[in-house]
Design a protein around this motif. Structure first.
Motif, PDB file in Angstrom:
ATOM      1  N   THR A  52       7.324 -44.401 -37.743  1.00  0.00           N
ATOM      2  CA  THR A  52       5.948 -44.283 -37.253  1.00  0.00           C
ATOM      3  C   THR A  52       5.366 -42.924 -37.615  1.00  0.00           C
ATOM      4  O   THR A  52       4.238 -42.831 -38.101  1.00  0.00           O
ATOM      5  CB  THR A  52       5.906 -44.489 -35.731  1.00  0.00           C
ATOM      6  OG1 THR A  52       6.379 -45.797 -35.420  1.00  0.00           O
ATOM      7  CG2 THR A  52       4.481 -44.328 -35.198  1.00  0.00           C
ATOM      8  N   ALA A  53       6.141 -41.867 -37.385  1.00  0.00           N
ATOM      9  CA  ALA A  53       5.658 -40.513 -37.692  1.00  0.00           C
ATOM     10  C   ALA A  53       5.369 -40.363 -39.176  1.00  0.00           C
ATOM     11  O   ALA A  53       4.374 -39.755 -39.578  1.00  0.00           O
ATOM     12  CB  ALA A  53       6.684 -39.477 -37.236  1.00  0.00           C
ATOM     13  N   SER A  55       4.414 -42.613 -41.225  1.00  0.00           N
ATOM     14  CA  SER A  55       3.173 -43.324 -41.575  1.00  0.00           C
ATOM     15  C   SER A  55       1.934 -42.520 -41.200  1.00  0.00           C
ATOM     16  O   SER A  55       0.834 -42.811 -41.678  1.00  0.00           O
ATOM     17  CB  SER A  55       3.143 -44.690 -40.882  1.00  0.00           C
ATOM     18  OG  SER A  55       2.952 -44.545 -39.480  1.00  0.00           O
ATOM     19  N   TRP A  56       2.110 -41.522 -40.347  1.00  0.00           N
ATOM     20  CA  TRP A  56       0.976 -40.687 -39.908  1.00  0.00           C
ATOM     21  C   TRP A  56       0.778 -39.448 -40.781  1.00  0.00           C
ATOM     22  O   TRP A  56      -0.156 -38.678 -40.543  1.00  0.00           O
ATOM     23  CB  TRP A  56       1.204 -40.215 -38.473  1.00  0.00           C
ATOM     24  CG  TRP A  56       1.026 -41.287 -37.436  1.00  0.00           C
ATOM     25  CD1 TRP A  56       0.592 -42.571 -37.630  1.00  0.00           C
ATOM     26  CD2 TRP A  56       1.292 -41.159 -36.032  1.00  0.00           C
ATOM     27  NE1 TRP A  56       0.572 -43.250 -36.442  1.00  0.00           N
ATOM     28  CE2 TRP A  56       0.993 -42.407 -35.435  1.00  0.00           C
ATOM     29  CE3 TRP A  56       1.741 -40.131 -35.228  1.00  0.00           C
ATOM     30  CZ2 TRP A  56       1.128 -42.647 -34.074  1.00  0.00           C
ATOM     31  CZ3 TRP A  56       1.884 -40.352 -33.866  1.00  0.00           C
ATOM     32  CH2 TRP A  56       1.574 -41.599 -33.308  1.00  0.00           C
ATOM     33  N   THR A  57       1.655 -39.217 -41.740  1.00  0.00           N
ATOM     34  CA  THR A  57       1.550 -37.966 -42.500  1.00  0.00           C
ATOM     35  C   THR A  57       0.281 -37.898 -43.341  1.00  0.00           C
ATOM     36  O   THR A  57      -0.210 -36.807 -43.633  1.00  0.00           O
ATOM     37  CB  THR A  57       2.780 -37.776 -43.420  1.00  0.00           C
ATOM     38  OG1 THR A  57       2.937 -38.931 -44.253  1.00  0.00           O
ATOM     39  CG2 THR A  57       4.039 -37.570 -42.591  1.00  0.00           C
ATOM     40  N   ARG A  59      -2.714 -39.531 -42.543  1.00  0.00           N
ATOM     41  CA  ARG A  59      -3.817 -39.365 -41.593  1.00  0.00           C
ATOM     42  C   ARG A  59      -3.296 -39.649 -40.188  1.00  0.00           C
ATOM     43  O   ARG A  59      -3.098 -40.792 -39.808  1.00  0.00           O
ATOM     44  CB  ARG A  59      -4.989 -40.298 -41.929  1.00  0.00           C
ATOM     45  CG  ARG A  59      -6.157 -40.160 -40.926  1.00  0.00           C
ATOM     46  CD  ARG A  59      -7.407 -40.814 -41.437  1.00  0.00           C
ATOM     47  NE  ARG A  59      -7.987 -40.078 -42.550  1.00  0.00           N
ATOM     48  CZ  ARG A  59      -8.795 -39.027 -42.401  1.00  0.00           C
ATOM     49  NH1 ARG A  59      -9.068 -38.567 -41.196  1.00  0.00           N
ATOM     50  NH2 ARG A  59      -9.299 -38.427 -43.456  1.00  0.00           N
ATOM     51  N   MET A  60      -3.133 -38.584 -39.447  1.00  0.00           N
ATOM     52  CA  MET A  60      -2.629 -38.712 -38.077  1.00  0.00           C
ATOM     53  C   MET A  60      -3.761 -39.184 -37.162  1.00  0.00           C
ATOM     54  O   MET A  60      -4.912 -38.761 -37.323  1.00  0.00           O
ATOM     55  CB  MET A  60      -2.119 -37.344 -37.599  1.00  0.00           C
ATOM     56  CG  MET A  60      -1.454 -37.357 -36.256  1.00  0.00           C
ATOM     57  SD  MET A  60      -0.861 -35.694 -35.838  1.00  0.00           S
ATOM     58  CE  MET A  60      -0.184 -36.002 -34.212  1.00  0.00           C
ATOM     59  N   PRO A  61      -3.475 -40.081 -36.203  1.00  0.00           N
ATOM     60  CA  PRO A  61      -4.518 -40.483 -35.252  1.00  0.00           C
ATOM     61  C   PRO A  61      -5.143 -39.264 -34.573  1.00  0.00           C
ATOM     62  O   PRO A  61      -4.465 -38.285 -34.286  1.00  0.00           O
ATOM     63  CB  PRO A  61      -3.759 -41.348 -34.239  1.00  0.00           C
ATOM     64  CG  PRO A  61      -2.577 -41.856 -34.992  1.00  0.00           C
ATOM     65  CD  PRO A  61      -2.198 -40.764 -35.954  1.00  0.00           C
ATOM     66  N   GLN A  87      -5.749 -30.700 -33.375  1.00  0.00           N
ATOM     67  CA  GLN A  87      -5.172 -31.561 -34.403  1.00  0.00           C
ATOM     68  C   GLN A  87      -4.222 -30.762 -35.299  1.00  0.00           C
ATOM     69  O   GLN A  87      -3.209 -31.296 -35.767  1.00  0.00           O
ATOM     70  CB  GLN A  87      -6.297 -32.176 -35.243  1.00  0.00           C
ATOM     71  CG  GLN A  87      -5.871 -33.382 -36.067  1.00  0.00           C
ATOM     72  CD  GLN A  87      -5.729 -34.650 -35.241  1.00  0.00           C
ATOM     73  OE1 GLN A  87      -6.137 -34.692 -34.088  1.00  0.00           O
ATOM     74  NE2 GLN A  87      -5.149 -35.676 -35.827  1.00  0.00           N
ATOM     75  N   ALA A  91      -0.421 -31.902 -35.718  1.00  0.00           N
ATOM     76  CA  ALA A  91       0.065 -32.283 -37.041  1.00  0.00           C
ATOM     77  C   ALA A  91       1.270 -31.433 -37.436  1.00  0.00           C
ATOM     78  O   ALA A  91       2.230 -31.929 -38.034  1.00  0.00           O
ATOM     79  CB  ALA A  91      -1.052 -32.134 -38.073  1.00  0.00           C
ATOM     80  N   LEU A  94       4.317 -32.762 -35.854  1.00  0.00           N
ATOM     81  CA  LEU A  94       4.721 -33.979 -36.556  1.00  0.00           C
ATOM     82  C   LEU A  94       5.527 -33.638 -37.811  1.00  0.00           C
ATOM     83  O   LEU A  94       6.621 -34.168 -38.037  1.00  0.00           O
ATOM     84  CB  LEU A  94       3.473 -34.786 -36.938  1.00  0.00           C
ATOM     85  CG  LEU A  94       3.704 -36.087 -37.696  1.00  0.00           C
ATOM     86  CD1 LEU A  94       4.130 -37.187 -36.737  1.00  0.00           C
ATOM     87  CD2 LEU A  94       2.425 -36.524 -38.420  1.00  0.00           C
TER      88      LEU A  94
END
Length: 301
Positions: A52-53, A55-57, A59-61, A87, A91, A94
């Motif tokens: 999951t993390a 997949s956020w690299t 564009r993080m929610p 943010q 980020a 993350l």
């Protein structure tokens, strides 16, 4: 009459849109909590987190500025829903977490993906495009640290820009303020946000002063520790040493622990004598925290 009906219809649509966005976020949060805490295998849980993390690299929610779920659409329209500073350190967390995960798994492909994503991250690129460090706040410094730790292309340029930002935050006391408009105040967030970066800047620039800055920033905070304890207050007033806010704020303890641990890691790696002092602080904090850990492994607010 038609005009009134049209106006009323538009207003009703706007209200409906606001309600739907709020409901969507509430249901999304609710759905996201299913299965939390039910993992039986720690490695499988870590791998699911990493997927999951990862997949956020790109564009993080968006991280909301306030922890409330009402009138989200209105906040978005006003531009007050998310904040670039928040943010930035979210980020950074993350990327740093994924970098540690990739190192533990010896996953070179993930490390390379992280490097590329950081190099193209809009906050990193925007920072390098703005030549005035006084326009940035301390919140973004953890992202710079993530860039340096990942060994991104242009790391030396980032180190130079980061050092300029650190200097713009330096006060007459020789240490860094969380906010330039409050030079006489110190906050525990700054330990985690600036100290690892100062040490990384020392490594990249070869300047001893940044090692000294990191150590002094930590030692300066001793006045704000709970008497007989390793727990730091949320902040303190420099002139009289008055502690401000909570001593048992979990995120504040997290910022403090992050700063100590990253400093120790970098100092030990580069043979710095100050590493022993950081180790003592980490052990004292850990010994005091462990009896407060819950049976499920977590900690309270």
């Amino acid at each position: 009459m038609i005009a009134y009906v049209s106006i009323l219809s538009v207003l009703l649509l706007l209200v409906l849109a606001v309600v739907c966005v709020d409901a969507w976020r509430f249901l999304g949060t609710l759905a996201g909590r299913f299965h939390i805490g039910r993992w039986q295998d720690r490695r499988a849980w870590q791998e699911a987190l990493a997927r999951t993390a990862s997949s956020w690299t790109r564009r993080m929610p968006a991280v909301p500025r306030r922890d409330q779920g009402r009138r989200i659409l209105w906040e978005m329209a006003r531009g007050t829903y998310a904040d670039a500073a928040i943010q930035g350190w979210q980020a950074a967390g993350l990327f740093l977490g994924l970098h540690a995960y990739a190192a533990d798994r010896k996953d070179e492909a993930l490390k390379e993906k992280l490097r590329r994503s950081l190099e193209e991250h809009e906050l990193v690129k925007n920072y390098l495009d703005v030549p005035y460090p006084e326009r940035w706040e301390v919140d973004r410094l953890l992202l710079d640290y993530a860039v340096l730790e990942a060994g991104c292309r242009g790391a030396d340029q980032v180190a130079e820009a980061s050092a300029a930002l650190l200097e713009s935050l330096r006060t007459g006391a020789g240490t860094l303020a969380y906010r330039r408009r409050q030079p006489g105040m110190r906050y525990v967030d700054t330990i985690g946000l600036t100290c690892p970066l100062a040490a990384a800047c020392a490594v990249h620039t070869g300047k001893e002063e940044y090692w000294n800055l990191a150590v002094k920033q930590v030692e300066e905070y001793d006045v704000a520790l709970l008497p007989g304890s390793s727990f730091p207050a949320h902040g303190f007033e420099m002139e009289r040493g008055y502690p401000l806010g909570l001593h048992d704020w979990s995120r504040g303890l997290g910022w403090y622990a992050l700063g100590l641990c990253e400093l120790y890691r970098l100092m030990a790696r580069h043979g710095r004598p100050e590493a022993a002092g950081m180790a003592r602080r980490i052990l004292a904090l850990a010994e005091e925290l462990l009896p407060l850990q819950k049976k499920n492994g977590g900690f309270g607010w």
